[in-house]
Design a protein around this motif. Sequence first.
Motif, PDB file in Angstrom:
ATOM      1  N   GLN A 285       2.748  47.563  38.250  1.00  0.00           N
ATOM      2  CA  GLN A 285       1.852  48.022  37.201  1.00  0.00           C
ATOM      3  C   GLN A 285       2.633  48.395  35.945  1.00  0.00           C
ATOM      4  O   GLN A 285       2.201  48.119  34.817  1.00  0.00           O
ATOM      5  N   GLY A 286       3.799  49.015  36.144  1.00  0.00           N
ATOM      6  CA  GLY A 286       4.633  49.384  35.014  1.00  0.00           C
ATOM      7  C   GLY A 286       5.090  48.183  34.209  1.00  0.00           C
ATOM      8  O   GLY A 286       5.169  48.237  32.974  1.00  0.00           O
ATOM      9  N   VAL A 287       5.380  47.088  34.914  1.00  0.00           N
ATOM     10  CA  VAL A 287       5.787  45.859  34.230  1.00  0.00           C
ATOM     11  C   VAL A 287       4.656  45.359  33.336  1.00  0.00           C
ATOM     12  O   VAL A 287       4.862  45.057  32.147  1.00  0.00           O
ATOM     13  N   LEU A 288       3.458  45.267  33.891  1.00  0.00           N
ATOM     14  CA  LEU A 288       2.334  44.768  33.100  1.00  0.00           C
ATOM     15  C   LEU A 288       2.008  45.707  31.945  1.00  0.00           C
ATOM     16  O   LEU A 288       1.681  45.255  30.833  1.00  0.00           O
ATOM     17  N   ASP A 289       2.080  47.002  32.194  1.00  0.00           N
ATOM     18  CA  ASP A 289       1.781  47.969  31.134  1.00  0.00           C
ATOM     19  C   ASP A 289       2.761  47.847  29.969  1.00  0.00           C
ATOM     20  O   ASP A 289       2.392  48.113  28.815  1.00  0.00           O
ATOM     21  N   TYR A 290       3.990  47.458  30.269  1.00  0.00           N
ATOM     22  CA  TYR A 290       4.991  47.323  29.215  1.00  0.00           C
ATOM     23  C   TYR A 290       4.970  45.935  28.580  1.00  0.00           C
ATOM     24  O   TYR A 290       5.065  45.797  27.355  1.00  0.00           O
ATOM     25  N   VAL A 291       4.833  44.929  29.404  1.00  0.00           N
ATOM     26  CA  VAL A 291       4.990  43.555  28.923  1.00  0.00           C
ATOM     27  C   VAL A 291       3.781  43.076  28.123  1.00  0.00           C
ATOM     28  O   VAL A 291       3.938  42.406  27.087  1.00  0.00           O
ATOM     29  N   ILE A 292       2.574  43.383  28.572  1.00  0.00           N
ATOM     30  CA  ILE A 292       1.385  42.848  27.878  1.00  0.00           C
ATOM     31  C   ILE A 292       1.330  43.286  26.412  1.00  0.00           C
ATOM     32  O   ILE A 292       1.138  42.441  25.523  1.00  0.00           O
ATOM     33  N   PRO A 293       1.497  44.584  26.096  1.00  0.00           N
ATOM     34  CA  PRO A 293       1.521  44.943  24.671  1.00  0.00           C
ATOM     35  C   PRO A 293       2.666  44.258  23.915  1.00  0.00           C
ATOM     36  O   PRO A 293       2.496  43.891  22.737  1.00  0.00           O
ATOM     37  N   TYR A 294       3.791  44.078  24.596  1.00  0.00           N
ATOM     38  CA  TYR A 294       4.923  43.408  23.943  1.00  0.00           C
ATOM     39  C   TYR A 294       4.564  41.969  23.582  1.00  0.00           C
ATOM     40  O   TYR A 294       4.853  41.501  22.465  1.00  0.00           O
ATOM     41  N   THR A 295       3.918  41.258  24.497  1.00  0.00           N
ATOM     42  CA  THR A 295       3.569  39.851  24.227  1.00  0.00           C
ATOM     43  C   THR A 295       2.504  39.737  23.147  1.00  0.00           C
ATOM     44  O   THR A 295       2.345  38.669  22.542  1.00  0.00           O
ATOM     45  N   MET A 296       1.758  40.817  22.925  1.00  0.00           N
ATOM     46  CA  MET A 296       0.738  40.788  21.876  1.00  0.00           C
ATOM     47  C   MET A 296       1.327  41.083  20.490  1.00  0.00           C
ATOM     48  O   MET A 296       0.640  40.905  19.478  1.00  0.00           O
ATOM     49  N   GLN A 297       2.582  41.563  20.469  1.00  0.00           N
ATOM     50  CA  GLN A 297       3.231  41.853  19.193  1.00  0.00           C
ATOM     51  C   GLN A 297       4.331  40.843  18.864  1.00  0.00           C
ATOM     52  O   GLN A 297       4.481  40.451  17.706  1.00  0.00           O
ATOM     53  N   ARG A 298       5.047  40.413  19.863  1.00  0.00           N
ATOM     54  CA  ARG A 298       6.171  39.498  19.663  1.00  0.00           C
ATOM     55  C   ARG A 298       5.669  38.104  19.282  1.00  0.00           C
ATOM     56  O   ARG A 298       4.778  37.549  19.943  1.00  0.00           O
ATOM     57  N   LYS A 299       6.232  37.548  18.214  1.00  0.00           N
ATOM     58  CA  LYS A 299       5.824  36.224  17.758  1.00  0.00           C
ATOM     59  C   LYS A 299       6.963  35.224  17.886  1.00  0.00           C
ATOM     60  O   LYS A 299       8.122  35.550  17.640  1.00  0.00           O
ATOM     61  N   GLN A 300       6.605  34.035  18.286  1.00  0.00           N
ATOM     62  CA  GLN A 300       7.517  32.900  18.331  1.00  0.00           C
ATOM     63  C   GLN A 300       6.754  31.660  17.872  1.00  0.00           C
ATOM     64  O   GLN A 300       5.605  31.446  18.283  1.00  0.00           O
TER      65      GLN A 300
END
Length: 239
Positions: free
Chosen positions: A136-151
Amino acid sequence: IGSFCLSEQGSGSDAFAMQTRAVRDGDHYVINGNKLWITNAALAGVFFVMANAAPEKGYKGVTCFIVDRDTPGLTVGPPEKKLGQHAALTCPVYLEDVRVPASNIVGGLGLGYKIIASMLNEGRIAVGAQILGGAQGVLDYVIPYTMQRKQFGKRLFDFQAMQHQIAEAATQLEASRLLVYNAARLLDQKKPIAKEAAIAKYYATETTIQTCLSGVKWLGALGYMKDAPVEKFLRDSIA
């Protein structure tokens, strides 16, 4: 704090292969043996030591003894240097001619195997619940990151391949959580849980390890850094 002393160098999953012995001496038992990887040993004031008091009877000789920390002959070694789970101190426990009164037997002579089975079954549910926190901690951290990080001009989350991977991880996490809840429900109802607890622990640990590994990859170089918590979740899940 109590500490459960079961594992030995040659007795891990095969709990009944333990070499620690308890020999009757009048109104006492003398215990000799070494226990390894004992959680909370550094902090415990009392130890529940599994020893075989009748080796000729096999696992039906295994008995649980209460041993106070200050009992002569009981020594706690230094904490192990582990890959993860650093907050849980794990130490060896050495027993050399440790004398305990027969009244310190828990449950009855030769009934330690029942205590072991009960504690391991319930412990599997607890492990399943605990380890899911990492996923759960992984998803809580990664999902917001993927919504901000652009490539390539798009958010990482906008790539369909990323959405598929996150959706699969979330589905497996939810399935794992329900398996743990079901095992806990059966335990509360005092129903057999051996199969359900084992399934819950197995699926929860496999799910968490895979989710943590994916999380490291989703974050790219950041996933390999201690600046992000995902590498810790991975180490703790493997441990």
